[in-house]
Design a protein around this motif. Structure first.
Motif, mmCIF file in Angstrom:
data_model
loop_
_atom_site.group_PDB
_atom_site.id
_atom_site.type_symbol
_atom_site.label_atom_id
_atom_site.label_comp_id
_atom_site.label_asym_id
_atom_site.label_seq_id
_atom_site.Cartn_x
_atom_site.Cartn_y
_atom_site.Cartn_z
ATOM 1 N N LYS A 1 -29.295 35.182 -14.467
ATOM 2 C CA LYS A 1 -28.989 33.816 -14.914
ATOM 3 C C LYS A 1 -27.846 33.344 -14.021
ATOM 4 N N PRO A 2 -28.008 32.189 -13.375
ATOM 5 C CA PRO A 2 -27.014 31.766 -12.388
ATOM 6 C C PRO A 2 -25.590 31.781 -12.936
ATOM 7 N N PHE A 3 -24.673 32.297 -12.146
ATOM 8 C CA PHE A 3 -23.246 32.407 -12.460
ATOM 9 C C PHE A 3 -22.955 33.465 -13.523
ATOM 10 N N ILE A 4 -23.945 33.814 -14.336
ATOM 11 C CA ILE A 4 -23.699 34.736 -15.441
ATOM 12 C C ILE A 4 -24.132 36.144 -15.055
ATOM 13 N N ARG A 5 -25.305 36.270 -14.503
ATOM 14 C CA ARG A 5 -25.741 37.593 -14.059
ATOM 15 C C ARG A 5 -26.638 37.424 -12.847
ATOM 16 N N THR A 6 -26.107 37.816 -11.687
ATOM 17 C CA THR A 6 -26.885 37.767 -10.449
ATOM 18 C C THR A 6 -26.578 39.041 -9.680
ATOM 19 N N ARG A 7 -27.343 39.298 -8.660
ATOM 20 C CA ARG A 7 -27.169 40.558 -7.941
ATOM 21 C C ARG A 7 -25.983 40.539 -6.988
ATOM 22 N N GLU A 8 -25.486 39.352 -6.716
ATOM 23 C CA GLU A 8 -24.237 39.221 -5.954
ATOM 24 C C GLU A 8 -23.353 38.307 -6.773
ATOM 25 N N PHE A 9 -22.106 38.722 -7.011
ATOM 26 C CA PHE A 9 -21.236 37.771 -7.687
ATOM 27 C C PHE A 9 -19.840 37.756 -7.092
ATOM 28 N N HIS A 10 -19.105 36.723 -7.483
ATOM 29 C CA HIS A 10 -17.831 36.408 -6.838
ATOM 30 C C HIS A 10 -16.698 36.679 -7.803
ATOM 31 N N TRP A 11 -15.807 37.550 -7.428
ATOM 32 C CA TRP A 11 -14.717 37.862 -8.344
ATOM 33 C C TRP A 11 -13.443 38.146 -7.593
ATOM 34 N N ILE A 12 -12.408 38.444 -8.392
ATOM 35 C CA ILE A 12 -11.166 38.990 -7.874
ATOM 36 C C ILE A 12 -11.028 40.352 -8.532
ATOM 37 N N GLU A 13 -10.598 41.347 -7.769
ATOM 38 C CA GLU A 13 -10.267 42.616 -8.411
ATOM 39 C C GLU A 13 -8.855 43.009 -8.009
ATOM 40 N N ALA A 14 -8.029 43.326 -9.026
ATOM 41 C CA ALA A 14 -6.656 43.761 -8.776
ATOM 42 C C ALA A 14 -6.570 45.232 -9.160
ATOM 43 N N HIS A 15 -5.982 46.021 -8.278
ATOM 44 C CA HIS A 15 -5.872 47.466 -8.513
ATOM 45 C C HIS A 15 -4.406 47.861 -8.425
ATOM 46 N N ASP A 16 -3.848 48.252 -9.563
ATOM 47 C CA ASP A 16 -2.406 48.477 -9.648
ATOM 48 C C ASP A 16 -2.102 49.935 -9.963
ATOM 49 N N VAL A 17 -1.003 50.407 -9.395
ATOM 50 C CA VAL A 17 -0.617 51.813 -9.579
ATOM 51 C C VAL A 17 0.840 51.877 -10.015
ATOM 52 N N PHE A 18 1.106 52.736 -11.000
ATOM 53 C CA PHE A 18 2.455 52.848 -11.562
ATOM 54 C C PHE A 18 2.846 54.313 -11.720
ATOM 55 N N ALA A 19 4.164 54.505 -11.828
ATOM 56 C CA ALA A 19 4.644 55.868 -12.057
ATOM 57 C C ALA A 19 4.387 56.296 -13.501
ATOM 58 N N THR A 20 4.509 55.352 -14.422
ATOM 59 C CA THR A 20 4.450 55.744 -15.836
ATOM 60 C C THR A 20 3.354 55.000 -16.595
ATOM 61 N N GLU A 21 2.974 55.591 -17.711
ATOM 62 C CA GLU A 21 1.980 54.964 -18.572
ATOM 63 C C GLU A 21 2.517 53.648 -19.150
ATOM 64 N N ALA A 22 3.823 53.645 -19.475
ATOM 65 C CA ALA A 22 4.401 52.443 -20.077
ATOM 66 C C ALA A 22 4.249 51.247 -19.143
ATOM 67 N N GLU A 23 4.476 51.479 -17.847
ATOM 68 C CA GLU A 23 4.333 50.383 -16.897
ATOM 69 C C GLU A 23 2.876 49.936 -16.809
ATOM 70 N N ALA A 24 1.963 50.903 -16.860
ATOM 71 C CA ALA A 24 0.536 50.560 -16.791
ATOM 72 C C ALA A 24 0.151 49.704 -17.992
ATOM 73 N N LEU A 25 0.645 50.071 -19.169
ATOM 74 C CA LEU A 25 0.313 49.297 -20.369
ATOM 75 C C LEU A 25 0.942 47.900 -20.307
ATOM 76 N N ALA A 26 2.143 47.824 -19.723
ATOM 77 C CA ALA A 26 2.774 46.506 -19.563
ATOM 78 C C ALA A 26 1.944 45.637 -18.621
ATOM 79 N N GLN A 27 1.314 46.275 -17.629
ATOM 80 C CA GLN A 27 0.471 45.522 -16.703
ATOM 81 C C GLN A 27 -0.751 44.955 -17.424
ATOM 82 N N ILE A 28 -1.315 45.772 -18.308
ATOM 83 C CA ILE A 28 -2.459 45.301 -19.101
ATOM 84 C C ILE A 28 -2.061 44.033 -19.864
#
Lengths: 479, 479
Positions: free
Chosen positions: B144-171
């Motif tokens: 379905k256009p824009f909703i489910r197609t075989r190619e789609f357009h997004w942003i992906e952010a990949h973050d890394v932290f020393a601690t779990e607390a920082e990771a949860l704050a990122q969420i």
């Protein structure tokens, strides 16, 4: 670090690594990771180009990255040019696909079947669409980050017109846009050459390409714009009903500013032995604040520096470097990264009410009252940009040469490279053998004639075949 | 045209075609062409999201689109989740490749081997990087256009932290960013659900996803943010030397705002039976000027309208519609295209010194002195945006329901859909069978618990197994 002029290749490889522009350790041959220090700048370059295209009536679109094999086969010259270098998708999940799909090496064959559907009457024209995207080419030559990789980042604009005159006007507009952006905004000099007929884009009537010179005197192709005539329109059936009731083939142009390559030129042309030099408006960090801390005075320096960071951040991308490194280490780091303006904040500076401001490009330092900093930096940013352009233009001018024989051409290229103007029998297909001769003799690549035009050679002989010369072409060693 | 509420699917298909958002005639199954009317808006949405990420310390990067097969295999759950839906590149030019490469379905396995090289000490953390890109998935469900197609357009952010607390704050930061942008700027209401354990991102510890409701009451997942814990860090060797001299695995999060889908929600939620309604700051054309021409008065109307276009263009994306169509045709056209403000300029308007201004969302008209138009439109733009958000919030609130049994759930979903709060035995793996039961019984999909938390069910029974309920989960029918 080497200097870019004395040992360009070493310098380029070092800067890529030391300034963390690109990581070559990605585990697929010919593919590299573009790190934030480069991607930030490229992102800004993308926006500047996109805004310029939109200002001139182009609209954004997103066409698929994958193309049906049969589309590629539609335009005969085009498929011959590109088929050897496409990546093929043949499986999905655990299934073998019934038909192969290719990853776009350029998007004519994805876009033009749609244009055939979209264009019916004159009111559908002109149609001016661009997309910012990656393309993939199975390069077999040695790859070089940002210059030649198997995946690269570009913009492609595909325009359609009713008449040839409008298409040719678009070519001029494309060239003017390159002048406005690549030269006036990024500070990269270039010449637009009309490529000889043997070196056109596969399927085009004429190819015009902006060639710059890197510090070693070798040329790098920046955007090219192609007059496709009605070649693709005929292959893909792009027709419109004209006022006279006749169905006519549309005239097309395509324009390809390759952001990865323009970035390569940017860093190569402005950089020096200390590292990157970035134009003020493109830099990731425009102003770096270096606190000069001595034991015991952190309490005085740091809060002051933080406040200064907050003030300047309102106008500039500002970064206080409060890491544990020494000031000397920090100076080197920010110079390597091309930060245009550095501000030193020590006890004496605070007491005197004046900051020490150093500009990256010339190294000049000035003492500036803290309250005048925003206005001073604003003006300094313009000065830095102007000065970068002037220096690049002057380096570029010094690399314009001429030669009347293959020997002279070789000698000119051997002594610092550059563009060498040579008399040629023709720029049509029949002269390709003369170009081959120049290539074999001294690795010279014939870039074409100046698009802006110039006088004809008088009484000169072609450097290849020795026949009467009819045109001046330009030779260079290329990337 | 249908109304979005009464017959959403028909309405959506019509608007895609009539407003020229997407062309489904591209000759590869599951791939579509995103036309300028959609791409312009998506481009603006991209920039808003990118700016917000950068403001919060993320930096842009460009990782390759292709991934080595062995990278995918590194994280066990991840490969199981994604292997069935990847496209494989197996040939290039005329060569069969020695090793298969996959087109990224998401980039963890391209990025994390690099992170393992980049991260050594605590000073390398936090590392917050995003990329704006396409991803490819071999969807076997109906597209379905824009909703489910075989190619789609997004942003992906990949973050890394020393601690779990920082990771949860990122969420939390990721969720706040969604609130600021998707709700406050785009006017799309949603709830962040913590997905049940059986519906997590492949390889994550926890998945949090923003679900909105389309006018038919079915839910659409917007950005999700995942707490990866140290799962991927262990698989890919992402470690840092801590202050205590111990090497530790880093904590990671990943965030994926899918611009194509957010665009789908945007048009579905704000649109009406006349077509698109776009927020003022996202619209391609913010102000359309319609000249009301009668035979003989073109000379009076058109120059005036052109001057008005020039004036308003200084502040807004303005378009004078001087085509040959009738005013009525033009009204419909600009309404269909979602243009927020329409100005009619006829002889009477010029004589009276006042323009007729119509707003797209409510259809209200006002007479406004020409010289006051810039300020009036500026303010009207804000009012339109506020009003769109209020209306969307109120529609969303009306779709919040609750049920204590499968029968009640079915009845709630059958009468207009929405989010139905139901008591559940657990959101851990052992409760998956209860979710299956709800799915089989009434096509309900269990979206998870509210991330913000709420009271526990008292004396309620799980709608699936009838055991004591320990948690409220939310059910909806989904896209």
């Amino acid at each position: 670090m080497d200097t870019p002029k004395e040992n360009f290749s070493e310098w380029y490889n070092s800067i890529i690594k030391d300034a963390r522009l690109c990581d070559l350790r990605y585990n697929l041959k010919g593919f590299v990771v573009i790190e934030p220090n480069a991607a930030d700048v490229m992102g800004r370059m993308y926006r500047i180009y996109e805004d310029a295209l939109e200002l001139r009536g182009h609209r954004k679109a997103y066409f698929p990255s994958l193309i049906h094999e049969k589309n590629l086969e539609t335009e005969k010259e085009h498929v011959e040019g590109f088929a050897p270098e496409v990546f093929w998708v043949t499986e999905a999940g655990k299934n073998k696909l019934e038909e192969r799909m290719l990853m776009r090496p350029t998007s004519e064959t994805a876009i033009y079947p749609m244009y055939a559907l979209w264009i019916n009457g004159k009111s559908d024209l002109p149609l001016k669409i661009y997309q910012s995207c990656q393309v993939w080419r199975y390069e077999t030559k040695a790859t070089k980050p940002f210059i030649r990789t198997r995946e690269f980042h570009w913009i492609e604009a595909h325009d359609v017109f009713a008449t040839e005159a409008e298409a040719l006007a678009q070519i001029d507009e494309d060239m003017q846009m390159a002048e406005d952006i690549i030269h006036d905004s990024f500070g990269i000099p270039f010449i637009f050459f009309k490529r000889p007929q043997w070196d056109k884009f596969a399927g085009a009537v004429d190819t015009f390409a902006a060639d710059t010179l890197l510090p070693d005197g070798k040329t790098l192709q920046l955007p090219s714009t192609h007059n496709l005539g009605t070649n693709f329109a005929k292959s893909f059936g792009i027709k419109y009903m004209d006022d006279d009731g006749q169905e006519k083939y549309a005239h097309q142009t395509t324009y390809g500013p390759c952001i990865s390559r323009i970035f390569a030129a940017l860093i190569a042309i402005h950089g020096d032995s200390k590292g990157l030099i970035l134009p003020f408006h493109l830099a990731n960090v425009q102003v770096a604040i270096i606190p000069i801390i001595r034991k015991g005075n952190e309490e005085k320096i740091l809060p002051f520096a933080r406040e200064l960071e907050a003030t300047l951040s309102k106008s500039f991308r500002t970064k206080l470097d409060d890491s544990d490194n020494t000031p000397g280490f920090k100076y080197n780091y920010w110079e390597l990264n091309g930060c245009p303006v550095r501000i030193e904040v020590g006890e004496r500076d605070i007491d005197s009410g004046r900051a020490m401001v150093a500009r990256r490009d010339t190294g000049e330092k000035s003492q500036v009252p803290f309250e005048e900093l925003p206005a001073y930096i604003e003006e300094l940013g313009k000065q830095i940009n102007d000065s970068l352009i002037r220096k690049a233009d002057s380096d570029f001018a010094a690399l314009q040469k001429s030669a009347d024989t293959l020997e002279e051409l070789k000698s000119a290229l051997d002594s610092g490279g550059g563009f060498v103007k040579v008399p040629f029998c023709s720029d049509k297909m029949e002269a390709e053998a003369c170009a081959e001769k120049a290539k074999d003799y001294c690795s010279a690549n014939i870039r074409g004639s100046k698009h802006e035009g110039e006088e004809k050679p008088e009484g000169k002989k072609c450097i290849g075949c020795g026949k009467e010369a009819t045109i001046y072409l330009y030779a260079a060693r290329q990337y």
